[in-house]
Design an enzyme around this catalytic site. Structure first.
Site, PDB file in Angstrom:
ATOM      1  N   GLU A  80       0.853  -1.193   0.000  1.00 14.11           N
ATOM      2  CA  GLU A  80       0.000   0.000   0.000  1.00 14.11           C
ATOM      3  C   GLU A  80       0.888   1.242   0.000  1.00 14.11           C
ATOM      4  O   GLU A  80       1.840   1.325   0.784  1.00 14.11           O
ATOM      5  CB  GLU A  80      -0.910   0.000   1.224  1.00 14.11           C
ATOM      6  CG  GLU A  80      -1.774   1.246   1.367  1.00 14.11           C
ATOM      7  CD  GLU A  80      -2.668   1.194   2.612  1.00 14.11           C
ATOM      8  OE1 GLU A  80      -3.077   0.078   2.997  1.00 14.11           O
ATOM      9  OE2 GLU A  80      -2.915   2.261   3.211  1.00 14.11           O
ATOM     10  N   GLU A 121      -2.312  11.342   3.527  1.00  6.64           N
ATOM     11  CA  GLU A 121      -3.348  11.142   4.535  1.00  6.64           C
ATOM     12  C   GLU A 121      -3.341  12.357   5.453  1.00  6.64           C
ATOM     13  O   GLU A 121      -2.281  12.933   5.737  1.00  6.64           O
ATOM     14  CB  GLU A 121      -3.099   9.879   5.353  1.00  6.64           C
ATOM     15  CG  GLU A 121      -3.350   8.593   4.608  1.00  6.64           C
ATOM     16  CD  GLU A 121      -3.172   7.391   5.507  1.00  6.64           C
ATOM     17  OE1 GLU A 121      -4.187   6.766   5.876  1.00  6.64           O
ATOM     18  OE2 GLU A 121      -2.010   7.084   5.842  1.00  6.64           O
TER      19      GLU A 121
END
Length: 552
Positions: free
Chosen positions: A437, A442
């Protein structure tokens, strides 16, 4: 009423560093070599009065030395720092928290270096300074090595040291990413390794490993025996452990733009670039990045700025990804383009594995006025109290290596968790985290303006992800470009072309097969945290998503 303590000359003794000892024949080049005599030393605690017998809490002490036939004076402190002055007057800030006493060695130098010394006992000084957070971030409460943030714009820069205007940024010059790697005269700078080690309570040791040379400011090349007319690398001995003192910063920088803490290095220690400074104000520090400011020793009008990171600089000659292979600029109003995006529905398993509290609906993602809008809302639906949207390019766009750019404005509010990320396309057969990932961006509303870039893979997944962060002002008020460069050898994370994370890609990690892009706004969960009870709704707006690969 100011109280002043005076200690007369207790003894005449010589420090080990003094080269001239005892009686000797006169050196005709200096004339009569007479050691200074009648040396006295005294001190005054700043802010000391009847109500504050130990001073004002700043830890400052004004020291004074006087002697006959002296040409300079040196004060040697128990923290392994020292200062030499011609006036015999120096103000020292002691930073050990609480009320403490200190022995200061005072040396008076005469012609030719002959000297006389005494010890001054400075008693009962109050210091209120305490910054355990900076100590932990600087040293990891053990030992931590920092490197030049070579890939970041302005990692080396200079600006005015003035009270007015923008005095916390290199207004006059800011080095471009890896700018100093190309010039032979300055290429040594990116070899620097700056290691800070915590040894006992409030004692920080520092070593500078600078490889083949030290990068000198042009005003100081003579220190290395050079005569260049520009900043140049010279061989210079930086071996030996220095002591670093943390103390209150004395600065013209506005309070909101500095931590208020400064580092002072003993024995001429410095942070890689020689500008005649031993004190560096810490403007900003996180687990992975530190910005410092130092006033040039020979010119108090100049302030130098350095940005360091915990990631070693890697300047590779990897592929150039400038061929646009896929994009969505969201120029048709309505639902997102179904030929490019899949809308994921529901709450997944256990909140998509993160205890997230939203239910994903296609209706929460719309294209309007040239922007994709993913809106998280407080509304009951299917047993959940919040709704949002999550969309992927899987089976529309799956690719290996390249550059991804997303221009976006982020939602705000406690509990919001927007993400721009990529997942290994083999996730159904190669279960996470084995599929890999790549979290390009974020952000959590409970830590506004902190942007995270993270890699998840076996051994580094969930809360143990390989992560770095950077602070970007106004992420919920302005658009910024979040991007990743992904090659067989390296993965780099950027905000507005400023790199904040570097990762060496190898065959041993799962970043060498197809991935796809995901956009979503989660609510709460293991990373999003508590949701503000007053939250109603907030939107992530995306201007474009672009993917580049090599020209064929």
């Amino acid at each position: 009423m100011t109280m002043k303590k005076t200690l007369n000359n207790l003894a005449k003794f010589l420090l080990l560093l003094v080269l001239v000892t005892g009686c000797q024949d006169d050196d005709k080049s200096f004339g009569d070599l007479t050691a200074p005599s009648n040396l006295t030393a005294s001190y005054e605690i700043i802010g000391q009065d009847a109500d504050n017998p130990n001073g004002d809490g700043s830890g400052k002490v004004a020291l004074t030395a006087q002697a006959d036939n002296a040409v300079s004076y040196r004060f040697v402190f128990p923290d392994n720092t020292s200062n030499t002055v011609t006036s015999g007057q120096y103000t020292k800030r002691f930073t050990t928290e609480g009320i403490n006493s200190y022995e200061v060695v005072v040396v008076a130098y005469g012609k030719g270096g002959v000297s006389t010394s005494t010890t001054l006992l400075v008693e009962d000084v109050l210091s209120n300074f305490n910054d355990p957070v900076t100590t932990e971030l600087l040293t990891n409460n053990s030992s931590k090595t920092w490197y030049w943030a070579a890939a970041t714009q302005g990692h080396l820069g200079v600006g005015p040291n003035t009270v007015d205007g923008n005095n916390y940024y290199p207004d006059w010059y800011a080095a471009a990413p890896f700018e100093k790697a190309g010039a032979e005269s300055s290429s040594c700078i990116y070899e620097d390794e700056l290691t800070f080690t915590l040894e006992g309570e409030n004692t920080i040791k520092y070593t500078l490993n600078n490889g083949s040379g030290t990068f000198f400011n042009v005003d100081y090349v003579s220190v290395a025996g050079g005569n260049a007319t520009e900043d140049t690398c010279y061989e210079y001995d930086t071996s030996g452990e220095k002591t670093v003192l943390l103390g209150p910063a004395e600065s013209v920088v506005a309070e909101e733009n500095t931590t208020g803490t400064a580092m002072t290095f003993s024995d001429g220690g410095f942070m890689g670039y020689y500008v005649g400074a031993t004190t560096y104000e810490i403007l900003d520090i996180s687990e992975t990045q530190m910005t410092v400011r130092a006033v040039q020793g020979s010119n108090s009008e100049l302030a130098w700025y350095h940005i360091f990171t915990t990631q070693p600089p890697i300047a590779d000659d990897g592929p150039v990804y400038d061929n646009l292979i896929w994009s969505d600029e969201f120029d048709v109003d309505g639902a997102p383009d179904a030929t490019k995006w899949n809308m994921e529905i529901g709450n997944g398993t256990n909140g998509w594995g993160n205890n997230e509290l939203q239910y994903y609906r296609a209706e929460n993602a719309t294209v309007e006025g040239g922007f994709l809008k993913i809106t998280a809302k407080k509304e009951p639906f299917n047993g959940y109290q919040y709704t949002s949207a999550r969309m992927t390019t899987h089976n529309h766009l799956d690719f290996t290596y390249g550059k991804v750019e997303v221009r976006a404005k982020l939602p705000s509010g406690g509990g919001t968790w927007p993400a721009i990320w990529m997942l290994g396309s083999n996730y159904t057969t190669n279960e996470w985290p084995a599929c890999g990932e790549i979290d390009i961006m974020e952000h959590v509303g409970n830590d506004q303006n902190t942007i995270h870039g993270t890699l998840h893979y076996p051994g580094n997944s969930g809360g143990n992800g390989n992560t770095s962060s950077t602070v970007v002002e106004g992420v919920s008020e302005e658009f910024h470009v979040y991007s990743v460069y992904w090659s067989p050898d390296i993965i780099r994370f950027y905000v507005d072309d400023n790199e904040f994370k570097t990762f060496a890609n190898t065959e041993s990690v799962p970043f060498n097969w197809d991935f796809f892009v995901i956009l979503n706004v989660a609510m709460g969960g293991t990373f999003g945290g508590d949701i503000d009870p007053n939250f109603e709704e907030s939107t992530m707006e995306v201007d474009y998503v672009k993917v580049y690969q090599e020209q064929e």
